[in-house]
Design a protein around this motif. Structure first.
Motif: not given
Length: 343
Positions: A289-291, A287, A64, A332-333, A296, A336, A257, A121
């Motif tokens: 993780w940051d996206v 989230s 990730l 990843y997209q 988003t 999250p 996150s 996740p």
């Protein structure tokens, strides 16, 4: 919810719908066990060793973290990146879910992680053919007791949708995200930049039905109570959250996150969730993780759109993931965000 709350098992069971199963993990020395709790189900089973899961989780985090690399690299190697990530999601599935997969007959699963599993996740875990989210709706809870309390908690069923966005050079797509969701949320009240202040949150939050905050977070691993989210004119700490009254139906933080590249046991995430739930929120979308890119904005537009169509929060989040995955195949997209509280 500022201090741990423990309810009797029978009380928790009465709050669990017939089509829902709680999947709660806990650890005894290095051994991870799971408790499956439903309306008519109570089983405790051995699962795996924490050291094994820690290794597989580090490999997933590494995959990730590659999304911080150059965009051309990501586009060129997209297929191989997806395959590598799915392989690690399969390893985690084999460790954490496969030992009792045949018992997962419920439509909705509520995962109650423990320790480092707070960064797993679960909804994206892969059995070789499908992700868990393909077969179930999924939500999370800090504990079984908090899950039960959220089911009976009253919340604002009407009122405006408060949207706060704090864009910066690291997250320029926040403005696009805010504009996307203001078109689908009911009675949107939007504040950007310096206007998205703590005073606005305190004055308008208590009467809102939905709150959406798109911003960055700062997390203190050494002292989680001083972790904070950035607002237009200040930082709102976890301690401050405990002082707020926000009886909203749903609160979404799309940028808070530590990121999966940070070595932590998940306590910050637990603290943030507890702080928001203590403030009165019935449900949270956070989230892992940051996206902060266009995915988003599309994700949130789809999520709130499905919610306005009458779907439950868990159904809307699942549909948003499946919708986004068609255009953005990497977890990843599309994976999250998690739902905590009432589904």
């Amino acid at each position: 919810m500022q201090t741990p709350t423990h309810l009797p098992v029978d009380t928790i069971r009465t709050a669990i719908p017939d089509d829902t199963l709680l999947v709660e993990y806990f650890r005894v020395r290095d051994r991870i066990l799971v408790c499956l709790l439903g309306k008519k189900t109570l089983e405790i089973l051995p699962v795996t060793l924490e050291t094994r899961v820690a290794g597989f989780l580090r490999l997933l985090q590494f995959q990730l973290s590659k999304f911080r690399l150059d965009r051309q690299y990501l586009e060129r190697f997209q297929d191989s990146l997806v395959r590598a990530t799915q392989a690690h999601l399969k390893e985690l599935y084999d460790e954490l879910v496969a030992p009792f997969a045949e018992r997962l007959k419920a439509r909705h699963l509520v995962f109650v992680p423990h320790g480092l599993l707070h960064y797993a996740p679960f909804h994206a875990l892969f059995d070789g053919q499908a992700h868990l989210i393909d077969r179930h709706t999924v939500s999370y809870s800090p504990s079984a007791s908090i899950y039960a309390l959220c089911q009976t908690r009253s919340a604002n069923v009407s009122g405006p949708s408060l949207v706060l966005g704090i864009p910066d050079p690291q997250a320029p797509a926040i403005s696009e995200e805010v504009q996307a969701i203001r078109r689908v949320l009911p009675q949107p009240e939007v504040f950007l930049g310096k206007d998205a202040s703590e005073d606005i949150l305190r004055s308008k939050g208590p009467t809102s039905q939905f709150i959406h905050i798109a911003t960055h977070g700062h997390f203190r691993q050494d002292n989680p109570m001083f972790s904070s989210i950035r607002l237009g004119n200040s930082f709102l700490s976890l301690y401050d959250l405990y002082q707020l009254k926000l009886p909203v139906e749903l609160m979404t933080l799309s940028g808070c996150s530590t990121g999966l590249n940070v070595v932590a046991a998940g306590d910050e995430l637990i603290g943030l969730a507890r702080g928001l739930l203590h403030a009165g929120a019935q449900s949270l979308v956070l989230s892992l993780w940051d996206v902060h890119d266009r995915s988003t904005a599309e994700y949130m537009r789809a999520f709130y759109g499905f919610l306005q169509q009458g779907k439950s929060k868990a159904e809307a989040l699942r549909e948003a993931m499946l919708h986004l995955r068609a255009s953005y195949p990497h977890p990843y997209q599309w994976a999250p965000f998690i739902l905590i509280g009432k589904a």
